[in-house]
Design a protein around this motif. Sequence first.
Motif, PDB file in Angstrom:
ATOM      1  N   ARG A  20      46.794 -46.295 -11.577  1.00 51.66           N
ATOM      2  CA  ARG A  20      47.720 -46.941 -12.516  1.00 51.66           C
ATOM      3  C   ARG A  20      47.018 -47.162 -13.840  1.00 51.66           C
ATOM      4  N   TYR A  21      47.804 -47.396 -14.881  1.00 52.20           N
ATOM      5  CA  TYR A  21      47.253 -47.876 -16.144  1.00 52.20           C
ATOM      6  C   TYR A  21      46.918 -49.357 -16.001  1.00 52.20           C
ATOM      7  N   GLY A  22      45.925 -49.807 -16.763  1.00 53.00           N
ATOM      8  CA  GLY A  22      45.637 -51.228 -16.845  1.00 53.00           C
ATOM      9  C   GLY A  22      46.592 -51.921 -17.797  1.00 53.00           C
ATOM     10  N   THR A  23      46.439 -53.239 -17.903  1.00 57.62           N
ATOM     11  CA  THR A  23      47.278 -54.030 -18.801  1.00 57.62           C
ATOM     12  C   THR A  23      46.423 -54.681 -19.884  1.00 57.62           C
ATOM     13  N   ALA A  24      47.068 -55.026 -20.975  1.00 57.73           N
ATOM     14  CA  ALA A  24      46.361 -55.731 -22.045  1.00 57.73           C
ATOM     15  C   ALA A  24      45.820 -57.064 -21.549  1.00 57.73           C
ATOM     16  N   GLU A  25      46.523 -57.692 -20.623  1.00 60.53           N
ATOM     17  CA  GLU A  25      46.062 -58.969 -20.076  1.00 60.53           C
ATOM     18  C   GLU A  25      44.769 -58.790 -19.282  1.00 60.53           C
ATOM     19  N   GLU A  26      44.626 -57.674 -18.576  1.00 61.64           N
ATOM     20  CA  GLU A  26      43.382 -57.415 -17.853  1.00 61.64           C
ATOM     21  C   GLU A  26      42.224 -57.193 -18.821  1.00 61.64           C
ATOM     22  N   ILE A  71      45.184 -47.928 -20.820  1.00 64.07           N
ATOM     23  CA  ILE A  71      45.804 -49.262 -20.782  1.00 64.07           C
ATOM     24  C   ILE A  71      47.213 -49.137 -21.361  1.00 64.07           C
ATOM     25  N   ASP A  72      48.157 -49.833 -20.763  1.00 66.35           N
ATOM     26  CA  ASP A  72      49.560 -49.729 -21.168  1.00 66.35           C
ATOM     27  C   ASP A  72      49.803 -50.494 -22.470  1.00 66.35           C
ATOM     28  N   THR A  73      49.631 -49.791 -23.586  1.00 63.92           N
ATOM     29  CA  THR A  73      49.847 -50.354 -24.919  1.00 63.92           C
ATOM     30  C   THR A  73      50.613 -49.345 -25.767  1.00 63.92           C
ATOM     31  N   ARG A 128      50.936 -45.139 -25.392  1.00 62.62           N
ATOM     32  CA  ARG A 128      52.213 -44.427 -25.377  1.00 62.62           C
ATOM     33  C   ARG A 128      52.267 -43.383 -26.484  1.00 62.62           C
ATOM     34  N   ALA A 164      46.874 -60.162 -26.729  1.00 62.37           N
ATOM     35  CA  ALA A 164      46.575 -60.681 -25.393  1.00 62.37           C
ATOM     36  C   ALA A 164      45.341 -61.578 -25.408  1.00 62.37           C
TER      37      ALA A 164
END
Length: 257
Positions: free
Chosen positions: A222-228, A190-192, A196, A23
């Motif tokens: 919520r979980y964050g994202t790699a983009e964030e 973070i959703d990675t 998981r 990302a």
Amino acid sequence: MAEGRFDGRVAVVTGGAAGFGKAVAQRLLADGAEVVLVDRDAEALAATAAELTEVRPVRAVRADVSQEADVAGYVAEALDAHGRIDAFFNNAGIEGRMAPMTELSIDDFDRVIAVNLRGVFLGLRDVLRVMKAQGGGAIVNTASMAGIRGSATFSPYVASKHGVIGLTRCAALEGAPFGIRVNTIAPGHIDTRMARDLTHQVDPDNPQAAYERAVARIPLARYGTAEEVANLATWLLSDEASYVSGATHLIDGALNA
């Protein structure tokens, strides 16, 4: 392509084949950087490099960050290709096995420390040498919220990430006289792929339940994202953060507020 924050600059990204590394590399490329992508997974590295090259050519270097010769190798390849290193995302890491200390082997401990702490140290050491010689640069190390708190059954990872924060502070002080800034990001959930995997380790029979329990504790729900995460890391690497150094920046949805 419009003028970007990193036009004319060279960036090295470790752990670049997936997750935060991919990302961040995407953002750096979109903002004009020349990127050297580093990962030990040759197949994943080749696939990611091919995908990113659709935006701008990427130099891919297979390396194990825990090995001194491999770190020297990716630094040398960056210099051979571009002559300098302006930005360094010192990111490669592993989660290791979750278990009480009493059930961990020394190999369990050493494996995590070798990648997460020695790998960060070796990257810092060799890239700082380059940046000192050229008169400046910016570095972001990847720690974790585990670097500021304890976590039962996760001691090697927690120890490694506390160490990354300590190395960051030392490197920021050593680099400041040479115009080098060094910071740490400390992601939470973070959703990675790693996240998981951890939910499977926490509850192998029902990882979805482990995920839902984690989300329930996060104030932003919520979980964050790699983009964030990439938004934060690339800001720290940019001139917009020109007076920010030696700091640890949580990105955790207020979980540790």
